[in-house]
Motif scaffolding. Structure first.
Motif, PDB file in Angstrom:
ATOM      1  N   ALA A 132       0.837  -1.202   0.000  1.00  0.00           N
ATOM      2  CA  ALA A 132       0.000   0.000   0.000  1.00  0.00           C
ATOM      3  C   ALA A 132       0.871   1.250   0.000  1.00  0.00           C
ATOM      4  CB  ALA A 132      -0.923  -0.018   1.220  1.00  0.00           C
ATOM      5  N   LEU A 133       1.956   1.195   0.794  1.00  0.00           N
ATOM      6  CA  LEU A 133       2.868   2.339   0.874  1.00  0.00           C
ATOM      7  C   LEU A 133       3.526   2.586  -0.477  1.00  0.00           C
ATOM      8  CD1 LEU A 133       3.437   4.075   3.301  1.00  0.00           C
ATOM      9  CD2 LEU A 133       5.417   2.665   3.821  1.00  0.00           C
ATOM     10  N   ALA A 134       3.899   1.494  -1.157  1.00  0.00           N
ATOM     11  CA  ALA A 134       4.512   1.637  -2.477  1.00  0.00           C
ATOM     12  C   ALA A 134       3.517   2.198  -3.475  1.00  0.00           C
ATOM     13  CB  ALA A 134       5.040   0.284  -2.951  1.00  0.00           C
ATOM     14  N   LEU A 144      -1.894  -0.309 -11.313  1.00  0.00           N
ATOM     15  CA  LEU A 144      -1.548  -1.251 -10.245  1.00  0.00           C
ATOM     16  C   LEU A 144      -2.730  -1.487  -9.312  1.00  0.00           C
ATOM     17  CD1 LEU A 144       2.093  -0.153  -9.365  1.00  0.00           C
ATOM     18  CD2 LEU A 144       1.353  -2.084 -10.739  1.00  0.00           C
ATOM     19  N   LEU A 145      -3.488  -0.413  -9.028  1.00  0.00           N
ATOM     20  CA  LEU A 145      -4.677  -0.590  -8.177  1.00  0.00           C
ATOM     21  C   LEU A 145      -5.663  -1.540  -8.838  1.00  0.00           C
ATOM     22  CD1 LEU A 145      -5.757   2.799  -6.608  1.00  0.00           C
ATOM     23  CD2 LEU A 145      -5.216   0.672  -5.454  1.00  0.00           C
ATOM     24  N   MET A 146      -5.810  -1.362 -10.154  1.00  0.00           N
ATOM     25  CA  MET A 146      -6.690  -2.245 -10.917  1.00  0.00           C
ATOM     26  C   MET A 146      -6.211  -3.688 -10.788  1.00  0.00           C
ATOM     27  SD  MET A 146      -9.051  -1.500 -13.560  1.00  0.00           S
ATOM     28  CE  MET A 146      -8.619  -0.833 -15.140  1.00  0.00           C
ATOM     29  N   LEU A 147      -4.875  -3.871 -10.828  1.00  0.00           N
ATOM     30  CA  LEU A 147      -4.326  -5.221 -10.718  1.00  0.00           C
ATOM     31  C   LEU A 147      -4.533  -5.807  -9.319  1.00  0.00           C
ATOM     32  CD1 LEU A 147      -1.014  -4.963 -12.760  1.00  0.00           C
ATOM     33  CD2 LEU A 147      -3.043  -6.273 -13.330  1.00  0.00           C
ATOM     34  N   TYR A 175      -4.463   1.441   1.776  1.00  0.00           N
ATOM     35  CA  TYR A 175      -4.175   2.409   0.727  1.00  0.00           C
ATOM     36  C   TYR A 175      -5.048   3.646   0.896  1.00  0.00           C
ATOM     37  CZ  TYR A 175      -4.284   4.653  -3.801  1.00  0.00           C
ATOM     38  OH  TYR A 175      -4.238   5.589  -4.780  1.00  0.00           O
ATOM     39  N   ALA A 176      -6.361   3.414   1.145  1.00  0.00           N
ATOM     40  CA  ALA A 176      -7.287   4.538   1.312  1.00  0.00           C
ATOM     41  C   ALA A 176      -6.848   5.418   2.470  1.00  0.00           C
ATOM     42  CB  ALA A 176      -8.705   4.016   1.540  1.00  0.00           C
ATOM     43  N   ASN A 177      -6.366   4.773   3.539  1.00  0.00           N
ATOM     44  CA  ASN A 177      -5.925   5.538   4.708  1.00  0.00           C
ATOM     45  C   ASN A 177      -4.618   6.286   4.438  1.00  0.00           C
ATOM     46  OD1 ASN A 177      -3.999   5.287   7.262  1.00  0.00           O
ATOM     47  ND2 ASN A 177      -6.060   5.745   7.956  1.00  0.00           N
ATOM     48  N   LEU A 178      -3.650   5.587   3.874  1.00  0.00           N
ATOM     49  CA  LEU A 178      -2.332   6.201   3.637  1.00  0.00           C
ATOM     50  C   LEU A 178      -2.421   7.338   2.616  1.00  0.00           C
ATOM     51  CD1 LEU A 178      -0.146   2.985   3.506  1.00  0.00           C
ATOM     52  CD2 LEU A 178      -0.009   4.787   5.208  1.00  0.00           C
ATOM     53  N   GLU A 179      -3.357   7.165   1.659  1.00  0.00           N
ATOM     54  CA  GLU A 179      -3.493   8.173   0.612  1.00  0.00           C
ATOM     55  C   GLU A 179      -3.884   9.527   1.191  1.00  0.00           C
ATOM     56  OE1 GLU A 179      -6.848   7.749  -1.819  1.00  0.00           O
ATOM     57  OE2 GLU A 179      -5.888   8.479  -3.641  1.00  0.00           O
ATOM     58  N   ARG A 180      -4.665   9.484   2.286  1.00  0.00           N
ATOM     59  CA  ARG A 180      -5.147  10.733   2.877  1.00  0.00           C
ATOM     60  C   ARG A 180      -4.144  11.373   3.819  1.00  0.00           C
ATOM     61  NH1 ARG A 180     -10.489   8.258   3.927  1.00  0.00           N
ATOM     62  NH2 ARG A 180      -9.782   7.985   6.042  1.00  0.00           N
TER      63      ARG A 180
END
Lengths: 279, 314
Positions: B106-108, B120-123, B196-201
């Motif tokens: 997620a960090l990457a 990549l998210l789609m994958l 990912y949703a959390n780290l993105e914010r």
């Protein structure tokens, strides 16, 4: 930048290898000419041919699609209602219980949902004589119940994010609440409703556990058929079936993503043009 | 009342409050009938007695509705205790492994360029849309003792260990190892996506500030990024742990039949042994065990929904 990305990128590569090597291996072996699933016996498409000639598989696939179409549509209607109700009507009698009922199936172990639905249907048949046979109807009812809460989660979070200014403007201009809902809210949340439907559809199409409890004799869905075959071990025609699923889903998801991106780009362009014309 | 007046009355009712009542009542009644009622039946069933009738239960004896035999058996019969322990251990281990693999992924994902990120998210999501059963099946193909994957691992293993430990094939199938591996494989997207949703914010300027002030990357991660991402970790961990503990498909296909997980035990008690009250008692016990993680999950969900802009622990 710093050293971290190298580590992160290698974990990412490992993760994607982990995701896709089993699937790729399955795809490669679906073209295996040998009957032995682990030994390569030359390229062949015979498993695909035998798949389409297998009446049992075709019948099960048709049944699964019927159940998925019907249950996803009804689950979307019910789930959208529930999502809107929870997002917009802040106070009503029994709201606590209702919001609990909408979350509980999400986290309930499937075995328990399956067994409780089966006991419910059996006792209902005992008490009121309906449903006299378990099959299409009972599976569809069970699928609606447990996929509608996914729809409602998707719709509810979209409703909370949505801008209420337009709704309030329409209300100020004299629209009735119901008309605001029909003409403004529903179109605004329509992408969420669509993804809710897709989610409900795939959940229904994919479900093994709840279906296995609520179905009756002669009503074997595709996952149940695969389940009974796979229990006995790896077979080449399942490899072919799996490959077809992956290809159809892959193309579908890519196409949906592309269409959504295009629609979003067009929407943004329209909005820009509208602002420019008004300015 | 004349017909048009009645019609107007109906329209009036509909516009005033009828539509919102219908909106609430339809899904409400549906869930009461098809979710709550079956669940309450199971709850009542867990206090019933097994009888050789059809349906195979009765509420009798000295204390109807207070028959605790099923619950007593849960503590006496080691089969049940072992099944609970196996389930919790497998699910816990799978959750930890998902976190260890999913967090860096997620960090990457938030660090790659926007174009790559979408692909990549789609994958990550793509396997999630394909059949769950077929993803389990894919690993059955890899883990079998004649597969190329097993041969590769066996070769690597034999090259490292002394010759008298050499194996013909690594016995991966039908073990708890296989259950954990396949659980990690099938549930990993559930860990990556909330993280990912959390780290993105998260506020990346904090990272940069810490870096500018001379902190080392690992230190920044430990002191700045990790504490802010705890809600994402909790959401992901619960999304993996709760369904993994009650999993039925994975242990049935790749698990050790001699050491069943609790989902399998419930299903066997119900279908094979036709002991509905016992199956119900185990189901209720599983729910009681899961109620804390479930409540924690809905608590965090509700918090995230009420405050979608909430950042980290602030």
């Amino acid at each position: 930048m710093n050293r971290r990305p190298i580590f992160l990128i290698s974990v990412l590569c490992f993760g994607f290898a982990f995701f896709y090597i089993p699937i790729l291996s399955m795809i490669v072996y679906s073209f295996n000419g040998s009957k032995l699933v682990t030994i390569w016996g030359g390229f062949s498409t015979k498993w695909y041919v035998s798949l389409f000639h297998n009446q049992q598989i075709v019948k099960a696939a048709v049944l699964s699609l019927k159940i998925a179409l019907l249950s996803a549509t009804l689950a979307t209607i019910l789930g959208t209602m529930a999502g809107i109700a929870l997002a917009r009507f802040r106070v009503f009698r029994g709201r606590m219980l209702f919001s609990g009922l909408v979350t509980a199936p999400l986290v309930m172990p499937e075995v328990i949902t399956g067994i409780s639905s089966l006991i419910f249907f059996i006792l209902l048949a005992d008490w009121v004589g309906w449903p006299s046979v378990r099959g299409f109807t009972t599976v569809t009812l069970a699928h609606i119940t447990f996929s509608m809460v996914f729809v409602s989660t998707v719709v509810q979070s979209r409703m909370i994010e949505a801008d209420r200014a337009i709704e309030e403007a329409a209300m100020d201009l004299g629209s009735r609440p119901w008309e605001v809902m029909r003409d403004i809210t529903l179109p605004v949340i329509s992408p969420a409703i669509l993804s809710g439907w897709l989610l409900a559809f795939t959940i229904s199409l994919d479900d093994v556990v709840i279906t296995s409890f609520t179905t009756g004799p002669g009503n074997t869905t595709l996952p149940l058929l695969i389940w009974s075959k796979v229990k006995l071990g790896v077979t080449p025609d399942i490899n072919a079936l799996a490959t077809l699923t992956v290809v159809i889903v892959g193309v579908g998801v890519a196409l949906a993503g592309w269409l959504m991106n295009r629609a979003e780009a067009r929407r943004q362009k329209d909005a820009r043009l509208a602002y420019q014309n008004n300015a | 009342m004349t017909a048009p007046a009645q019609k107007r009355g109906l329209a009036h009712w509909f516009h005033r409050r009828g539509w919102s009542d219908v909106m609430i009542a339809t899904p409400y009644v549906w869930l009461l009938v098809f979710f709550l009622a079956p669940f309450l039946i199971v709850l009542a069933m867990s206090f019933a007695t097994r009888t050789p009738t059809a349906p195979p239960f009765s509420f009798g004896g000295e204390h109807p509705l207070l028959n605790l035999t099923g619950y007593a058996r849960l503590f006496h019969d080691t089969l049940y205790i072992r099944a609970f322990v196996t389930s919790l251990l497998n699910a816990g281990l799978a959750t930890i492994l998902c976190l260890l693999l999913g967090y860096p992924m997620a960090l990457a994902l938030i660090r790659v360029s926007a174009g790559w990120r979408n692909v990549l998210l789609m994958l990550v999501i793509l396997p999630f849309w394909t059949s769950f059963l077929l993803r389990v099946y894919a690993w059955m193909g890899l883990m079998g003792s004649n597969s190329w994957f097993n041969k590769l691992l066996t070769g690597a293993y034999n090259a490292v260990v002394p010759t008298d430990w050499a194996l013909r094939a690594i016995p991966m199938m039908h073990s708890n190892f296989a259950v954990v591996l396949v659980t990690v494989y099938t549930y990993l997207p559930f860990m990556i996506l909330p993280l990912y949703a959390n780290l993105e914010r998260l506020d990346l300027t904090l990272d940069e500030a810490a870096m500018d002030l001379g902190s080392r990357p690992l230190r920044v991660f430990w002191d700045v990024t990790l504490p802010q991402s705890i809600p994402g970790i909790i959401a992901g961990a619960l999304l993996v742990f709760i369904p993994a503990a009650g999993e039925l498909v994975i242990p049935s296909l790749v698990g050790d039949a001699a050491r069943p997980m609790i989902g399998r035990v419930i299903s066997d008690e119900f279908s094979a042994a036709r002991d509905w009250p016992m199956a119900s008692s185990i189901a209720v016990a599983l729910l009681v065990l899961m109620v804390f993680p479930m409540m924690a999950y809905s608590h965090y969900q509700a918090k995230a929904q009420h405050d979608p802009t909430a950042k980290g622990t602030s």
